[in-house]
Scaffold this motif. Structure first.
Motif, PDB file in Angstrom:
ATOM      1  N   ILE A  57       0.835  -1.200   0.000  1.00  0.00           N
ATOM      2  CA  ILE A  57       0.000   0.000   0.000  1.00  0.00           C
ATOM      3  C   ILE A  57       0.873   1.255   0.000  1.00  0.00           C
ATOM      4  N   GLY A  58       0.582   2.154  -0.913  1.00  0.00           N
ATOM      5  CA  GLY A  58       1.243   3.453  -0.942  1.00  0.00           C
ATOM      6  C   GLY A  58       0.287   4.522  -0.428  1.00  0.00           C
ATOM      7  N   VAL A  59       0.640   5.145   0.685  1.00  0.00           N
ATOM      8  CA  VAL A  59      -0.228   6.169   1.268  1.00  0.00           C
ATOM      9  C   VAL A  59       0.055   7.514   0.593  1.00  0.00           C
ATOM     10  N   VAL A  60      -0.995   8.158   0.124  1.00  0.00           N
ATOM     11  CA  VAL A  60      -0.870   9.452  -0.556  1.00  0.00           C
ATOM     12  C   VAL A  60      -1.615  10.497   0.249  1.00  0.00           C
ATOM     13  N   THR A  61      -0.902  11.487   0.736  1.00  0.00           N
ATOM     14  CA  THR A  61      -1.564  12.497   1.580  1.00  0.00           C
ATOM     15  C   THR A  61      -2.293  13.570   0.768  1.00  0.00           C
ATOM     16  N   GLN A  62      -1.987  13.657  -0.522  1.00  0.00           N
ATOM     17  CA  GLN A  62      -2.609  14.663  -1.386  1.00  0.00           C
ATOM     18  C   GLN A  62      -2.373  16.090  -0.883  1.00  0.00           C
ATOM     19  N   ASP A  63      -1.194  16.345  -0.340  1.00  0.00           N
ATOM     20  CA  ASP A  63      -0.856  17.715   0.083  1.00  0.00           C
ATOM     21  C   ASP A  63      -1.037  18.722  -1.053  1.00  0.00           C
ATOM     22  N   PHE A  64      -0.747  18.239  -2.270  1.00  0.00           N
ATOM     23  CA  PHE A  64      -0.867  19.143  -3.436  1.00  0.00           C
ATOM     24  C   PHE A  64      -2.280  19.694  -3.580  1.00  0.00           C
ATOM     25  N   ALA A  65      -3.255  19.005  -2.967  1.00  0.00           N
ATOM     26  CA  ALA A  65      -4.644  19.464  -3.042  1.00  0.00           C
ATOM     27  C   ALA A  65      -5.063  20.206  -1.779  1.00  0.00           C
ATOM     28  N   GLY A  66      -4.111  20.560  -0.964  1.00  0.00           N
ATOM     29  CA  GLY A  66      -4.440  21.281   0.262  1.00  0.00           C
ATOM     30  C   GLY A  66      -4.500  20.332   1.446  1.00  0.00           C
ATOM     31  N   PRO A  67      -4.481  20.922   2.672  1.00  0.00           N
ATOM     32  CA  PRO A  67      -4.437  20.098   3.890  1.00  0.00           C
ATOM     33  C   PRO A  67      -5.791  19.480   4.203  1.00  0.00           C
ATOM     34  N   PRO A  68      -5.790  18.425   5.013  1.00  0.00           N
ATOM     35  CA  PRO A  68      -7.062  17.834   5.448  1.00  0.00           C
ATOM     36  C   PRO A  68      -7.800  18.763   6.409  1.00  0.00           C
ATOM     37  N   GLU A  69      -9.065  18.428   6.629  1.00  0.00           N
ATOM     38  CA  GLU A  69      -9.899  19.179   7.573  1.00  0.00           C
ATOM     39  C   GLU A  69     -10.153  18.305   8.802  1.00  0.00           C
ATOM     40  N   ALA A  70     -11.083  18.745   9.649  1.00  0.00           N
ATOM     41  CA  ALA A  70     -11.365  18.024  10.898  1.00  0.00           C
ATOM     42  C   ALA A  70     -11.674  16.560  10.626  1.00  0.00           C
ATOM     43  N   GLY A  71     -10.967  15.681  11.319  1.00  0.00           N
ATOM     44  CA  GLY A  71     -11.193  14.243  11.169  1.00  0.00           C
ATOM     45  C   GLY A  71     -10.350  13.603  10.091  1.00  0.00           C
ATOM     46  N   GLY A  72      -9.840  14.405   9.175  1.00  0.00           N
ATOM     47  CA  GLY A  72      -9.124  13.854   8.036  1.00  0.00           C
ATOM     48  C   GLY A  72      -7.785  13.225   8.393  1.00  0.00           C
ATOM     49  N   SER A  73      -6.903  14.011   9.039  1.00  0.00           N
ATOM     50  CA  SER A  73      -5.581  13.481   9.394  1.00  0.00           C
ATOM     51  C   SER A  73      -5.713  12.216  10.224  1.00  0.00           C
ATOM     52  N   GLU A  74      -6.625  12.274  11.218  1.00  0.00           N
ATOM     53  CA  GLU A  74      -6.819  11.120  12.086  1.00  0.00           C
ATOM     54  C   GLU A  74      -7.220   9.904  11.277  1.00  0.00           C
TER      55      GLU A  74
END
Lengths: 412, 412
Positions: free
Chosen positions: B224-241
């Motif tokens: 599995i390759g985890v992609v944070t999609q930083d290029f699309a902006g940061p996550p919101e509430a609940g996302g990072s978790e």
């Protein structure tokens, strides 16, 4: 035939009003339609527009394309009698936005497949105009309208253009929006244009797409690869003569001409066109075939009956061949500007039982490449045969530029 | 929620009749619909079928998809009130042929764009269910139906599935036939499915496509390759978790997990999704936008107003980026089985003014890759956040198999 370029020039010079240009078409339709039978519906009160590059230009729309002011019966009134879409298809809107006036819906074989229309070939009333865009080709050839829209899934634009002796373009896949058009096969269905001459087609395509570079001037000394398409079977009456005549004329006019054999993967792509088309057609026509089997147009129904055996694995294999063949063809088209091939195996068949054979068109539809028909030869019975210039995907301007070269070469 | 797999098992074991299975759904709809508002139309007299792998299964169809027995108003009754297509769309026919029963049309944002529906999120009635397939996600989440159909152009399947805590698949581009579906962007529009669990989605997709391999068993020890999609902006509430939680659960369950950065060309593809979508939307919605401007849904109209500047050259450049990015992504997917990314930036936004942001979905829609949503985390307010497994184009079975792995990993 009515020249779009000539009408447009006269309108721009003030020698012709848009109203008068439109009236030329309406009068011509009144005169010829009873004999040719190219239309299934006519606009109630067509008006010329005052603005737009195509103001005054009358256009006919193949009746598998949605129009808000006329029914869309798809050549299959047994199922779609009185079917009235709420919206105009995007291609219809593009034409209206460019100033053109839709004057009617043109005949189509049922669902753009094989069941013929009553339309006659204006070049010889004893022969088919071809199909499936029968009415669009015939209406232009009969001098009724300067521009018409058709669609091609196998050979439904380029073949009738060849049979009727008019210019036509099947552009690159989805250059014209494939929306609001009855689907046969989403991988193949391509909207195209008919007009008297290649210049007319080029002007119209540039105007409706907003891509001025598509009205390309003639290509000087093009590098042309002649493709006989032996893999698709031999030519018929008029075919060999037409291709040889066109190749000689091109060389004489300054082109570098050589014969090109297609690699095996491209020939294989021709063979599996049927798999892609019919596998998708079974999904696209599921409602008609399963809910309306008894009133289905019989030739299309038989084609569906005969192609029930294709599996998802067959389809996936065919798509894989398609991708490889497109890459191989693109490589070939680095060494020549265009390919030159017959637009149909020969002249239009006699009678109206068959709209002819798409075997010289199927490969190019599957490849998604732009194809432009240029009338090349006239056989006995005043029956024309065309050749098509074929450029790489996305290089519609080059296909047009080479077709203009061919048009001049064949006239001189 | 109603488990499709469970209903199917009980029917096959004779413990449940198809009629009784269907009745479970109809009763649940009667009970919950007044509150949730997931349907715009209900079938008059829905009957269970006796045959087919999905007999007894109730399905809801997003109201931009044609149905012969119910109107298709596209979330835009100002323009399409009472619009009655003659035919069922192919996806509807596929469902019927597999034995399912269409019980109603589900709410859609206007033309599957942004203008919201009145549908509430069953997980928390104060929040949006997401869009554009709002009703399909909500009807499954509320336990009204075991299966629903949606479409995704930006993030309209995976995002509402994430917000509502249900499983969903956006399959490879055109695995499900894109016909009889209101077009937003022909390069992007993709038909997808919602169900309670990944297994349910897998069973349904296999049944309607006739591709049994899509009901894939769980992948063992996936890479599995985890992609944070930083290029699309940061996550919101609940996302990072949610993403951290899912990555840890995967590693604990035996996956090989590493973070992957997307190459510049793939990030660029995310940025130009908007060009492809809006350039095509201006053609697809030409009739609505030009002939019905004053009664257009306001948010979509504004998006069209704001995107009139894209030129054919912009579009061609965007398509070129797309092709290169697809090739680059395909290379990346040789080294891992799937990518794992957030299905939405975070929990469903509060209120019904916005259906949320598609920024974590647009890239994958443009790439045409299969994406499967798996509920991963529950934030305060009972609001779920999902992760999506993303496989290479055409490898839907692998995306499903990895999603089943994730489902188990997240439950244990």
């Amino acid at each position: 035939m009515i020249s779009l370029a000539d009408q447009k020039r006269r309108i721009e010079q003030g020698a012709l009003t848009p109203d008068a240009a439109l009236a030329e078409s309406l009068t011509a339709i009144d005169k010829r339609e009873a004999e040719i039978k190219a239309f299934v519906a006519r606009a109630k009160n067509p008006k010329a527009q005052k603005d737009g590059p195509l103001r005054g230009i009358a256009v006919g729309i193949k009746d598998i394309i949605d129009t808000a002011d006329m029914p869309t019966e798809m050549g299959a009134p047994s199922i779609y009698k009185g079917n009235q879409p709420r919206a105009d298809a995007p291609i219809v809107m593009q034409l209206r936005q460019a100033g053109a006036t839709v004057v009617g819906k043109t005949t189509t074989t049922a669902f753009a497949a094989n069941d013929p229309t009553p339309t006659l070939n204006p070049r010889n009333l004893g022969h088919t105009p071809g199909g499936s865009s029968s009415g669009s080709a015939a209406a232009v050839a009969a001098g009724m309208i300067p521009l018409a829209v058709g669609t091609q899934t196998g050979g439904s634009v380029i073949r009738p253009a060849s049979f009727c002796g008019v210019a036509a373009i099947k552009p690159s896949y989805r250059l014209l929006p494939p929306v609001g058009v009855k689907c046969f096969s989403w991988t193949l269905d391509t909207v195209g244009l008919f007009a008297a001459d290649v210049e007319d087609v080029a002007i119209a395509l540039a105007a409706i797409t907003g891509r001025s570079e598509l009205n390309a001037p003639e290509l000087k000394s093009p590098r042309i690869g002649v493709v006989t398409q032996d893999f698709a079977g031999p030519p018929e009456a008029g075919g060999s003569e037409a291709l040889q005549h066109a190749a000689r004329a091109a060389a004489k006019a300054g082109a570098s001409v050589r014969e090109l054999k297609m690699p095996e993967i491209v020939q294989e792509a021709w063979r599996i066109h049927i798999v892609v088309q019919q596998f998708e057609a079974h999904q696209a026509f599921a409602w008609e075939y399963r809910e309306n089997y008894d009133i289905m147009p019989p030739l299309l129904r038989k084609r569906l009956d005969d192609s029930r055996h294709f599996t998802p694995a067959d389809y996936d294999a065919a798509r894989n061949v398609t991708l490889k063949a497109r890459a191989a063809l693109s490589d070939i088209l680095k060494d020549v500007d265009v390919l030159l091939a017959l637009s149909a195996p020969g002249i239009a068949p006699k009678g109206l039982d068959s709209t002819g054979d798409a075997r010289y068109n199927q490969l190019w539809t599957l490849m998604g490449t732009p194809c432009v028909n240029v009338p090349a030869y006239v056989a006995d019975g005043n029956l024309p045969v065309g050749v098509q210039t074929i450029a790489d995907f996305g290089h519609d301007a080059k296909a047009i530029a080479a077709a203009r070269f061919m048009g001049r070469a064949l006239k001189s």
